[in-house]
Design a protein around this motif. Structure first.
Motif, PDB file in Angstrom:
ATOM      1  N   SER A 645       0.810  -1.211   0.000  1.00 51.90           N
ATOM      2  CA  SER A 645       0.000   0.000   0.000  1.00 51.90           C
ATOM      3  C   SER A 645       0.849   1.268   0.000  1.00 51.90           C
ATOM      4  O   SER A 645       0.400   2.324  -0.455  1.00 51.90           O
ATOM      5  CB  SER A 645      -0.932   0.015   1.212  1.00 51.90           C
ATOM      6  N   GLU A 646       2.111   1.182   0.506  1.00 53.04           N
ATOM      7  CA  GLU A 646       2.961   2.368   0.541  1.00 53.04           C
ATOM      8  C   GLU A 646       3.302   2.870  -0.859  1.00 53.04           C
ATOM      9  O   GLU A 646       3.600   4.043  -1.045  1.00 53.04           O
ATOM     10  CB  GLU A 646       4.251   2.057   1.298  1.00 53.04           C
ATOM     11  N   ALA A 647       3.292   1.954  -1.829  1.00 51.01           N
ATOM     12  CA  ALA A 647       3.670   2.345  -3.188  1.00 51.01           C
ATOM     13  C   ALA A 647       2.487   2.800  -4.015  1.00 51.01           C
ATOM     14  O   ALA A 647       2.671   3.315  -5.115  1.00 51.01           O
ATOM     15  CB  ALA A 647       4.360   1.174  -3.881  1.00 51.01           C
ATOM     16  N   GLY A 648       1.263   2.618  -3.498  1.00 45.67           N
ATOM     17  CA  GLY A 648       0.083   2.841  -4.321  1.00 45.67           C
ATOM     18  C   GLY A 648      -0.042   4.238  -4.891  1.00 45.67           C
ATOM     19  O   GLY A 648      -0.189   4.433  -6.102  1.00 45.67           O
ATOM     20  N   GLU A 649       0.004   5.238  -4.019  1.00 48.29           N
ATOM     21  CA  GLU A 649      -0.175   6.609  -4.483  1.00 48.29           C
ATOM     22  C   GLU A 649       0.961   7.051  -5.394  1.00 48.29           C
ATOM     23  O   GLU A 649       0.752   7.730  -6.405  1.00 48.29           O
ATOM     24  CB  GLU A 649      -0.293   7.538  -3.279  1.00 48.29           C
ATOM     25  N   LEU A 650       2.183   6.631  -5.052  1.00 48.63           N
ATOM     26  CA  LEU A 650       3.327   6.977  -5.898  1.00 48.63           C
ATOM     27  C   LEU A 650       3.200   6.333  -7.270  1.00 48.63           C
ATOM     28  O   LEU A 650       3.465   6.966  -8.300  1.00 48.63           O
ATOM     29  CB  LEU A 650       4.626   6.521  -5.226  1.00 48.63           C
ATOM     30  N   ALA A 651       2.775   5.061  -7.287  1.00 46.85           N
ATOM     31  CA  ALA A 651       2.617   4.361  -8.560  1.00 46.85           C
ATOM     32  C   ALA A 651       1.525   5.019  -9.409  1.00 46.85           C
ATOM     33  O   ALA A 651       1.664   5.153 -10.635  1.00 46.85           O
ATOM     34  CB  ALA A 651       2.285   2.894  -8.308  1.00 46.85           C
ATOM     35  N   ALA A 652       0.434   5.454  -8.765  1.00 42.40           N
ATOM     36  CA  ALA A 652      -0.648   6.108  -9.514  1.00 42.40           C
ATOM     37  C   ALA A 652      -0.167   7.387 -10.178  1.00 42.40           C
ATOM     38  O   ALA A 652      -0.641   7.762 -11.261  1.00 42.40           O
ATOM     39  CB  ALA A 652      -1.814   6.402  -8.568  1.00 42.40           C
ATOM     40  N   GLY A 653       0.787   8.061  -9.575  1.00 39.38           N
ATOM     41  CA  GLY A 653       1.320   9.279 -10.172  1.00 39.38           C
ATOM     42  C   GLY A 653       2.329   9.034 -11.274  1.00 39.38           C
ATOM     43  O   GLY A 653       2.786   9.985 -11.921  1.00 39.38           O
ATOM     44  N   LEU A 654       2.690   7.773 -11.494  1.00 39.28           N
ATOM     45  CA  LEU A 654       3.696   7.432 -12.508  1.00 39.28           C
ATOM     46  C   LEU A 654       3.104   6.606 -13.637  1.00 39.28           C
ATOM     47  O   LEU A 654       3.830   5.985 -14.416  1.00 39.28           O
ATOM     48  CB  LEU A 654       4.836   6.634 -11.845  1.00 39.28           C
ATOM     49  N   LEU A 655       1.757   6.602 -13.755  1.00 35.39           N
ATOM     50  CA  LEU A 655       1.079   5.789 -14.764  1.00 35.39           C
ATOM     51  C   LEU A 655       1.213   6.414 -16.157  1.00 35.39           C
ATOM     52  O   LEU A 655       0.275   6.976 -16.705  1.00 35.39           O
ATOM     53  CB  LEU A 655      -0.392   5.620 -14.404  1.00 35.39           C
ATOM     54  N   TYR A 665       5.700   0.072 -16.494  1.00 38.08           N
ATOM     55  CA  TYR A 665       4.319   0.556 -16.595  1.00 38.08           C
ATOM     56  C   TYR A 665       3.357  -0.472 -16.000  1.00 38.08           C
ATOM     57  O   TYR A 665       2.455  -0.126 -15.222  1.00 38.08           O
ATOM     58  CB  TYR A 665       3.979   0.841 -18.055  1.00 38.08           C
ATOM     59  N   VAL A 666       3.544  -1.769 -16.347  1.00 38.61           N
ATOM     60  CA  VAL A 666       2.689  -2.817 -15.791  1.00 38.61           C
ATOM     61  C   VAL A 666       2.800  -2.833 -14.266  1.00 38.61           C
ATOM     62  O   VAL A 666       1.809  -2.960 -13.549  1.00 38.61           O
ATOM     63  CB  VAL A 666       3.076  -4.193 -16.370  1.00 38.61           C
ATOM     64  N   SER A 667       4.006  -2.675 -13.756  1.00 32.22           N
ATOM     65  CA  SER A 667       4.196  -2.667 -12.314  1.00 32.22           C
ATOM     66  C   SER A 667       3.461  -1.505 -11.666  1.00 32.22           C
ATOM     67  O   SER A 667       2.842  -1.656 -10.608  1.00 32.22           O
ATOM     68  CB  SER A 667       5.693  -2.596 -11.994  1.00 32.22           C
ATOM     69  N   CYS A 668       3.509  -0.348 -12.279  1.00 28.81           N
ATOM     70  CA  CYS A 668       2.778   0.807 -11.732  1.00 28.81           C
ATOM     71  C   CYS A 668       1.282   0.547 -11.729  1.00 28.81           C
ATOM     72  O   CYS A 668       0.573   0.931 -10.796  1.00 28.81           O
ATOM     73  CB  CYS A 668       3.103   2.060 -12.535  1.00 28.81           C
ATOM     74  N   VAL A 669       0.781  -0.120 -12.774  1.00 27.78           N
ATOM     75  CA  VAL A 669      -0.646  -0.422 -12.844  1.00 27.78           C
ATOM     76  C   VAL A 669      -1.073  -1.297 -11.672  1.00 27.78           C
ATOM     77  O   VAL A 669      -2.042  -1.004 -10.971  1.00 27.78           O
ATOM     78  CB  VAL A 669      -0.990  -1.115 -14.185  1.00 27.78           C
TER      79      VAL A 669
END
Length: 998
Positions: A645-655, A665-669
């Motif tokens: 969950s710690e990576a969720g918001e950061l990943a959403a900003g890198l989509l 990209y798949v990892s960020c998704v």
């Protein structure tokens, strides 16, 4: 063999090898047997001490199973009434301690203090922590042992006070025991023998005023808390001290203006009698205050010299001469100052305290080497930010006072906070600034936050306490949290040295003493968040030895760290290119670690990444490209350690898909769930299907499958690229086979998958295989096998720190316990799972189970609220959303029937559940919904639906109390049930459609 229970349970073989015991229950059982080594412990007593007043129905069987496991390594014997561990009592630390404590007391009573002290020390050294921490319901035994320990400590102090001065094998009389006794009295303020021992030790150290104050404090406590007077013995001791002559004032040492807090261990280190001791530590850590306190307790002659004004090496010896009171006579200088010092000290037994030596450390080293060589009665205590570097020098590193962690524990009160010396220091200094200030439950969180933010640095804490003249404590905490420490702590004691009047001056003094190269190294080191390994420090900064020597960097458990206060100061001088170098280093570390997270070394590498978590997160935020690469490289780490969950918001900003970063990209998704739009899922699936080379980080594909669900792909490039992915692919297919209607075939494949993961030594895969086999065992009613499989899986996942996965296992174990009839055990597992989910940032996943339990126990209003919430939360279930919603609707249908709602209303819930479950890729979801509908239709249809559920699942799922009730109602229709169970999937679905449409 050797056993330890005075601290966490430890078992060692004859060659010293530690033997693993297992989980909490076996450890508790062995602890009980060790407490009674060689004696029989009844089965009832073993159950009571393991489970308390409410043991589960199968407690006796559970104890017998635990004994069987212990017997593999230990001689556990069965008696007619219980069990006995056939080992000698002297092989267990608790029995050795009791024997040594008794012998020490006997020697003390017979007038032999020296052997009594040695015996008592030997016994007390056996304690490694709190007694019996592995025994959940042994409070009476814990209390008994803690009382014995405290009595032994009192006996030891008594023995030490009776020893003659200068006994080389002891701490010596009086003052050497004061610090330890003060701590004991603080912990046990109503214990009069401790107060008496402290008073005697203070009197022996020439500190009569403090001894009288100790009596007065004890008298007030006894009156306030017990309404009692001190004992005659304590009162007589007080009168004896009052009659004694007051000690003469001590020349050379300034009388302290404030109380002394903490540092008992350091005082003991200083009292070892070394001829040259150097207190080293960063500025503001309390070196001068500790040296002053030690010097004040010194029974002999003391000379205290402050060298902070001396900036010229030639001024060191004259400064020491001046402190000694040695003056020149006549108009001409009399020889070299160092020669005169050697002459003046040649025949004197003296403690020379040289304070603040860092700016003239070389000159101090030369002078002390000469004086110690020529003056046999001289002892030297030096305070400095770096060692003198002389042979025979004893170093006493001074760290900040222990401070509470951030964030503060929820509900932390004053008593818990006061356990930290830094908190006590703040409260003491705050009371001096604002009379009446006390540490309370209301302000404890703010005070602990202040002390933690300031790293426990005493000077910074005192500066913060001084700001209570202007701000309330909560405002100070808030301003410090906003990184305003240097601005806020800009005023102090105006009579103090300039470098101690502000926090900026404290750190600036150390900075200014560095060479330009050292300043650059310190500035570069400030990029590290949470410290660094030696490899990382040398990669980014070069050789950091000088920074360690000068107390700018400390070594803590193999890692190199800067206090946050120092780091923030140095960061202002950080070269601009360092951030990119830091990000590149940690990206490479994450990639290197990922290869080891799918094998036997995963625990070591998870620990390494966890230690550098703050650095990894800083690197992730460096720039978007590096961020996307880090999201991929850390996929396994985040999942296995319960941090997804710690990576969720950061990943959403890198989509954003960039050329060459398709895997990233798949990892960020997959990390951005539930923030991701369907179009991103579709594009990610297309990338996976079309990949022509293996992903660099295979766990990305695993996560996609776990979150997006089964997808049609025969891309062997990804699914069979290496042993771990091949085993994972087989695991996924086996689980789909089990939940798709072929549990028998799936069980054989799961056994093979489990063997493959065990060969790799990969714990997460082993746990998944075990849980899959437990699911099949639960359907068959093999309760013991299911518990053992999930128990092993939990142990593996707990080793990894996978909180979310542990929660999932606990939920499934709770569901099995409901089927087994152990509702209390199920409730415990659901609540524990809920706590783990909240820690992992995934709350709500236990709501359905808790709602079902409330219904089964008749708490229908509570059940309704929980199940409505469960239905709402089920909409966030990823690819299993339909199954999750169907289970919630089935539970609501059963609740409607329990409340006596209209039959059509209950059936409507079940039909909605069946409709959703038809869209689930898992046949077991539909089978569960069909069994729910069977409870809401006429008997013939009910019997047929129960058979249909068996046909869909591939087996009957035994133990469900609701299904059992339905089955009991139609037990006279076995031929109808058999007809449904014999149907093909197509026939079953056709039958289901007919019944729903009627």
């Amino acid at each position: 063999m050797d056993f330890g229970i005075l601290g966490p349970l430890v078992v060692r073989s004859a060659d010293g090898t530690e033997i693993a015991v297992g989980g909490p229950r076996p450890r508790a059982l062995l602890t009980m047997l060790l407490l009674n080594a060689g004696r029989v412990v009844s089965l009832e007593q073993l159950i009571d001490w393991q489970y308390g007043d409410a043991p589960p129905a199968g407690a006796a069987n559970a104890v017998q199973a635990q004994v069987s496991r212990l017997r593999r390594h230990l001689p556990v014997e069965f008696d007619a009434v219980g069990y006995r561990l056939a080992v000698p009592a002297e092989s267990v630390d608790v029995h050795r301690f009791e024997a040594l404590a008794g012998e020490g007391r006997r020697l003390l009573a017979s007038g032999h203090p020296a052997p009594a002290a040695a015996t008592l020390r030997e016994g007390l050294a056996l304690w490694r922590g709190p007694a019996l921490p592995d025994l959940p319901f042994g409070q009476s035994q814990v209390a008994r042992l803690e009382e014995l320990r405290l009595s032994a400590l009192e006996d030891l102090a008594e023995a030490e006070l009776l020893l003659p001065a200068g006994d080389a094998q002891t701490r010596g009389p009086g003052g050497a025991s004061v610090a330890a006794l003060q701590e004991l009295v603080e912990a046990h303020p109503l214990r009069e023998r401790l107060v008496a021992l402290l008073m005697r030790a203070l009197r022996a150290a020439g500190r009569q005023a403090e001894a009288l104050a100790a009596f007065d404090a004890a008298r007030r406590r006894l009156a306030d808390e017990l309404g009692a007077d001190p004992s005659p013995e304590l009162t007589e001791l007080n009168l004896a001290i009052l009659r004694a002559d007051r000690p003469a004032p001590r020349p050379g040492v300034a009388a302290p203006l404030t109380s002394f807090v903490g540092r008992a261990a350091e005082l003991r280190l200083l009292a070892t009698g070394a001829r040259l001791t150097t207190l080293v530590g960063p500025g503001g850590v309390g070196k001068t205050r500790l040296a002053t306190e030690f010097a004040a307790r010194e029974p002999g002659e003391v000379c205290f010299v402050d060298l902070s004004p001396v900036t010229d090496e030639a001024g060191v010896a004259p400064a020491v001469l001046g402190a000694l009171g040695v003056r020149e006579s006549g108009l001409q200088p009399v020889g070299d100052p160092a020669d005169r010092l050697a002459i003046a000290l040649a025949d004197r037994d003296l403690l020379l305290v040289a304070d603040n030596c860092e700016q003239v450390v070389v000159a101090v080293a030369r002078l002390m080497r000469r004086l110690l060589g020529e003056c046999q009665g001289l002892r030297v205590l030096v305070t400095s930010r770096e060692a003198l570097g002389l042979t025979g020098e004893t170093l006493v590193p001074l760290a900040p006072l222990p401070a509470p962690p951030l964030p503060a524990s929820p509900g932390q009160g004053a008593a818990e906070a006061a356990a930290y010396p830094s908190v006590r220091l703040f409260a003491d200094r705050a009371a001096a600034v604002r009379p009446g200030f006390e540490l309370t439950d209301a302000n404890a969180a703010a005070v602990t936050a202040i002390c933690a933010t300031l790293d426990g640095l005493p000077l910074a804490i005192e500066l913060a306490a001084a700001r209570l003249r202007t701000f309330p404590v909560e405002e100070i905490a808030a301003r410090l949290a906003a990184d305003g420490r240097f601005r806020l702590l800009s005023r102090g004691d105006r009579t103090a040295a300039a470098r101690h009047q502000t926090l900026t001056a404290v750190v600036g003094w150390s900075w200014d003493l560095l060479t330009p190269d050292e300043q650059e190294q310190a500035a570069r080191f400030s990029i590290f968040a949470g410290g660094a390994t030696l490899e990382a420090a040398e990669e980014i900064c070069g050789d950091v030895t000088d920074l360690v020597d000068k107390s700018l960097v400390v070594i803590d458990g193999g890692r190199y760290r800067m206090m946050e206060t120092i780091r923030l100061y140095c960061a202002a001088h950080q070269p601009p290119e360092v951030a990119a170098e830091h990000a590149a280093y940690y990206l490479e570390l994450a990639r290197r670690a990922d290869d080891h997270l799918r094998g036997a070394e995963q625990l070591e590498w998870l620990a390494a990444l966890t230690a550098d978590h703050a650095n990894l997160m800083a690197a992730l935020r460096h720039d978007p490209r590096t961020g996307r690469q880090m999201i991929s490289a850390l996929a396994a780490y985040w999942w296995l350690s319960g941090r997804r969950s710690e990576a969720g918001e950061l990943a959403a900003g890198l989509l954003e898909e960039q050329p060459g970063q398709e895997e990233d990209y798949v990892s960020c998704v997959v990390h951005a769930v539930p923030r991701v739009e369907p179009s991103h899922w579709e594009r990610a699936a297309a990338i996976i299907r079309g990949a022509r080379t293996p992903f660099r980080h295979p766990f990305v594909v695993a996560m996609f499958g776990m979150l997006a669900g089964p997808f049609d792909s025969d891309n062997h490039t990804l699914l069979d690229s290496e042993p771990w992915t091949r085993a994972l692919n087989r695991l996924g297919r086996a689980l789909l086979q089990a939940m798709g209607g072929d549990p028998a075939g799936a069980e054989r494949e799961l056994e093979a998958v489990l063997a493959a993961f065990r060969t790799l030594g990969e714990r997460w895969g082993v746990a998944q295989g075990l849980d899959g086999l437990a699911m099949v065992a639960t359907w068959r009613g093999q309760w013991r096998r299911a518990r053992e499989l999930r128990g092993e899986a939990l142990v593996l996942l707990e080793e990894l720190g996978a909180l979310e996965e542990c929660g999932d296992i606990l939920v499934r174990r709770a569901e099995a316990l409901v089927r087994e009839g152990d509702l209390k055990g199920a409730a415990d597992d659901y609540r524990r799972a809920d706590e783990l989910f909240r820690k992992a940032g995934q709350p709500g996943r236990s709501t359905l189970g808790l709602g079902e339990l409330a219904r089964l126990e008749g708490r229908l209003d509570e059940a309704g609220a929980l199940l409505e919430r469960a239905l709402e939360e089920a909409g966030q279930g990823g690819f299993v959303v339909e199954g999750a919603q169907a289970r919630a609707l089935t539970a609501l249908g059963r609740l409607a029937r329990a409340r006596g709602d209209a039959p059509d209303e209950a059936r409507a819930f079940h039909e909605r559940a069946v409709g959703l479950a038809r869209r689930s890729p898992l046949a077991c979801d539909l089978a569960d919904a069909v069994e729910g509908l069977a409870g809401a239709v006429p008997p013939d249809d009910a019997a047929l639906l129960l058979g249909v559920a068996v046909a869909l699942r591939g087996t009957a799922a035994v133990g469900d109390p609701d299904v059992a009730r339905t089955a009991e109602a139609v037990r006279d229709r076995p031929e109808i049930f058999a007809r449904g169970a014999a149907m093909s999937r197509e026939e079953a679905l056709t039958t289901l459609d007919r019944i729903v449409s009627d």
